[in-house]
Scaffold this motif. Sequence first.
Motif, PDB file in Angstrom:
ATOM      1  N   TYR A 166      38.822 -57.242  30.269  1.00 61.73           N
ATOM      2  CA  TYR A 166      37.693 -57.114  29.356  1.00 61.73           C
ATOM      3  C   TYR A 166      38.621 -56.815  28.334  1.00 61.73           C
ATOM      4  O   TYR A 166      38.147 -57.785  27.313  1.00 61.73           O
ATOM      5  CB  TYR A 166      37.185 -56.037  29.753  1.00 61.73           C
ATOM      6  N   LEU A 167      40.234 -56.259  28.532  1.00 64.44           N
ATOM      7  CA  LEU A 167      40.717 -55.878  26.912  1.00 64.44           C
ATOM      8  C   LEU A 167      41.842 -56.920  26.722  1.00 64.44           C
ATOM      9  O   LEU A 167      42.192 -56.630  24.961  1.00 64.44           O
ATOM     10  CB  LEU A 167      40.870 -54.686  26.461  1.00 64.44           C
ATOM     11  N   GLY A 168      42.213 -57.691  27.107  1.00 66.07           N
ATOM     12  CA  GLY A 168      43.021 -58.725  27.258  1.00 66.07           C
ATOM     13  C   GLY A 168      44.909 -57.833  28.150  1.00 66.07           C
ATOM     14  O   GLY A 168      44.778 -56.602  28.388  1.00 66.07           O
ATOM     15  N   SER A 169      45.435 -58.767  27.681  1.00 65.79           N
ATOM     16  CA  SER A 169      46.458 -57.874  28.385  1.00 65.79           C
ATOM     17  C   SER A 169      48.259 -57.046  27.867  1.00 65.79           C
ATOM     18  O   SER A 169      48.566 -56.352  28.202  1.00 65.79           O
ATOM     19  CB  SER A 169      47.792 -59.501  27.859  1.00 65.79           C
ATOM     20  N   ALA A 170      47.075 -57.090  25.830  1.00 71.24           N
ATOM     21  CA  ALA A 170      48.406 -55.564  25.828  1.00 71.24           C
ATOM     22  C   ALA A 170      47.727 -54.092  26.344  1.00 71.24           C
ATOM     23  O   ALA A 170      48.226 -53.714  26.319  1.00 71.24           O
ATOM     24  CB  ALA A 170      47.648 -55.679  24.181  1.00 71.24           C
ATOM     25  N   GLN A 171      46.488 -54.133  25.969  1.00 76.16           N
ATOM     26  CA  GLN A 171      45.902 -53.535  26.708  1.00 76.16           C
ATOM     27  C   GLN A 171      46.243 -52.860  28.613  1.00 76.16           C
ATOM     28  O   GLN A 171      46.541 -51.854  28.641  1.00 76.16           O
ATOM     29  CB  GLN A 171      43.643 -52.638  26.305  1.00 76.16           C
ATOM     30  N   LEU A 172      46.277 -53.906  28.998  1.00 80.99           N
ATOM     31  CA  LEU A 172      46.790 -53.608  30.612  1.00 80.99           C
ATOM     32  C   LEU A 172      47.761 -53.421  30.216  1.00 80.99           C
ATOM     33  O   LEU A 172      49.034 -51.989  31.230  1.00 80.99           O
ATOM     34  CB  LEU A 172      46.608 -54.722  31.236  1.00 80.99           C
ATOM     35  N   GLY A 173      49.027 -53.833  29.431  1.00 83.77           N
ATOM     36  CA  GLY A 173      50.688 -53.021  29.396  1.00 83.77           C
ATOM     37  C   GLY A 173      50.541 -51.760  29.473  1.00 83.77           C
ATOM     38  O   GLY A 173      51.474 -51.582  29.359  1.00 83.77           O
ATOM     39  N   VAL A 174      49.396 -51.212  28.323  1.00 86.98           N
ATOM     40  CA  VAL A 174      49.747 -50.003  28.017  1.00 86.98           C
ATOM     41  C   VAL A 174      49.455 -49.347  29.006  1.00 86.98           C
ATOM     42  O   VAL A 174      49.699 -48.623  29.622  1.00 86.98           O
ATOM     43  CB  VAL A 174      49.365 -49.453  27.324  1.00 86.98           C
ATOM     44  N   TYR A 175      47.964 -49.697  29.582  1.00 85.15           N
ATOM     45  CA  TYR A 175      47.707 -49.016  31.016  1.00 85.15           C
ATOM     46  C   TYR A 175      48.580 -48.178  32.333  1.00 85.15           C
ATOM     47  O   TYR A 175      48.465 -47.898  33.197  1.00 85.15           O
ATOM     48  CB  TYR A 175      46.486 -49.891  31.480  1.00 85.15           C
ATOM     49  N   SER A 176      49.345 -49.852  32.097  1.00 86.86           N
ATOM     50  CA  SER A 176      49.878 -50.053  33.254  1.00 86.86           C
ATOM     51  C   SER A 176      51.386 -48.949  33.390  1.00 86.86           C
ATOM     52  O   SER A 176      51.843 -48.416  34.019  1.00 86.86           O
ATOM     53  CB  SER A 176      50.822 -51.744  32.880  1.00 86.86           C
ATOM     54  N   THR A 177      51.454 -48.728  32.362  1.00 89.03           N
ATOM     55  CA  THR A 177      52.809 -47.393  32.065  1.00 89.03           C
ATOM     56  C   THR A 177      51.875 -46.205  32.535  1.00 89.03           C
ATOM     57  O   THR A 177      52.421 -45.057  33.117  1.00 89.03           O
ATOM     58  CB  THR A 177      53.437 -47.443  30.683  1.00 89.03           C
ATOM     59  N   VAL A 178      50.598 -46.270  32.165  1.00 88.67           N
ATOM     60  CA  VAL A 178      50.215 -44.758  31.927  1.00 88.67           C
ATOM     61  C   VAL A 178      49.849 -44.623  33.486  1.00 88.67           C
ATOM     62  O   VAL A 178      50.481 -43.219  35.114  1.00 88.67           O
ATOM     63  CB  VAL A 178      48.340 -44.985  32.087  1.00 88.67           C
ATOM     64  N   ALA A 179      49.204 -46.596  34.327  1.00 90.72           N
ATOM     65  CA  ALA A 179      48.907 -45.771  36.192  1.00 90.72           C
ATOM     66  C   ALA A 179      50.507 -45.599  37.173  1.00 90.72           C
ATOM     67  O   ALA A 179      50.984 -44.999  38.015  1.00 90.72           O
ATOM     68  CB  ALA A 179      48.218 -47.018  36.408  1.00 90.72           C
ATOM     69  N   ASN A 180      51.589 -46.635  36.376  1.00 88.90           N
ATOM     70  CA  ASN A 180      52.646 -46.218  36.866  1.00 88.90           C
ATOM     71  C   ASN A 180      53.507 -44.449  36.799  1.00 88.90           C
ATOM     72  O   ASN A 180      53.479 -44.206  38.044  1.00 88.90           O
ATOM     73  CB  ASN A 180      53.841 -46.617  36.028  1.00 88.90           C
ATOM     74  N   LEU A 181      53.329 -43.842  35.850  1.00 85.58           N
ATOM     75  CA  LEU A 181      53.412 -42.624  35.848  1.00 85.58           C
ATOM     76  C   LEU A 181      53.443 -41.658  36.497  1.00 85.58           C
ATOM     77  O   LEU A 181      52.991 -40.383  37.127  1.00 85.58           O
ATOM     78  CB  LEU A 181      53.532 -42.434  34.402  1.00 85.58           C
ATOM     79  N   SER A 182      51.339 -41.778  36.127  1.00 85.74           N
ATOM     80  CA  SER A 182      50.426 -40.662  38.082  1.00 85.74           C
ATOM     81  C   SER A 182      50.346 -40.983  38.700  1.00 85.74           C
ATOM     82  O   SER A 182      50.545 -40.014  39.461  1.00 85.74           O
ATOM     83  CB  SER A 182      49.732 -40.842  36.346  1.00 85.74           C
TER      84      SER A 182
END
Length: 445
Positions: A253-269
């Motif tokens: 839906y949003l592209g790789s850049a937004q996935l990159g940001v979200y991946s940091t969130v998921a890894n930390l959480s």
Amino acid sequence: MRIPNIPGFDQQAFEKYFKNTGMLMMAKVGSMVIKMIVNTFVLSGYLGTAEYGILNYPMAIVVFFMAISALGLDGFVTRELVNHPEKQNSLLGTAFWMRLIAGIATLPLVYFTYQTLAHFRHQDTPINYVLIIALTSVVQAFTIIESYFQAKVQAKYVMYVQVAGNLVSAAIKLILVLLHMPLIWFIYALLFDAFILAVGYVLAYYSNKLSLADWKFDHSLALYMLKNAWPLAFSAVLVTIYMKIDQAMIEGYLGSAQLGVYSTVANLSESFYFLPVAIVTSVFPAIVYARKTDIDRYFKRLQNMYDLMVVVSLSIAIFMTFASKYIYQIAFHRHPEFWSGAPVLAVHVWAGVFVFLGSASGQYLIAEGYFKLSMLRTGVGALINIVLNIFWIPAYGIIGAAYATLVAYAVATFFILFIPKTRGQGVQMLKSLFLISLFQKAFNR
């Protein structure tokens, strides 16, 4: 290890069982720290949002097929090795070849899935990146050796392999960063992570004066495994959909850049998710024993476990909520494009409360033999996650995915409220979640 003072909690029993699982817990802690520092902070800062998203996207697709290729055999083989140690070579050999064949068989499925997704939307991640990561399913056939060490209660070998593997993996990635290598090298590094673990398990197996050459394939045993392990395989697939579908959908839906940001969130959480597994593994044998001897004590211990899960998970969620802004500003001070992940982390981390409670109640379902119910609630959570992501990601972006995860985890955890025979456990979890049980204990002292 001292657990918070909860009335009725048997500290002595906990310490007894903790000693039996301490090695595994140490391995998980080591993996968590290394993964958080290198994979979350170093790599994301070096690659930037777009390339970091491309790095994480192949695994978001492949993880479903990895679950399929595992065939649910890990835990099943461990149990069989405990009950039938004389069949060791047949069990390990048959499981290895089954997983190897299944891993190879998933490769065309991965290719077909990628091409189907590419038909509807341009994929930023090249197909060769996805297929390289897909080879992990083949290499991971060797990790069936871990079942042997689990069955023999030799967790130290698992610890040695996992910690050494993660240290080597981290070192390789750091070297690639220092050498300013392109993205493709980091894709190969992810595959090499699986290879390192495979080699480590093989070496550990041989260090016990055992040989893979003694393994043998048994057709009748293979049919027996398929017949009995399929619920575990199906559950594993549902869990991966339940926990990873958001990342695959964000890229779409949003592209790789937004996935990159979200991946940091998921890894930390998700870096804290080893805690409920470690706690439950340590204390649940004592709870199961109480079920056989004193049913009232059994339910009191379950309540104590839920209370403990809530105390730990709420502490983490509250701290991370207020600290998320500072974590991102400090860790990504040179990369402000990642700062938008801070409010997302403040939402996503609350899903951990339900992960903690879900891990505890999941062991209750297993103890009572409610295997199908366990699969059903995971399936419900996966379905809700997908549906909410379809509506909320386009409308609200990556924070919509975080809210979808939070709602899906909450519904899945408390799904047992809708089943008469498990409703009592749902009520017990609600008493813990709203701190009612803890206040009752405090006032009844």
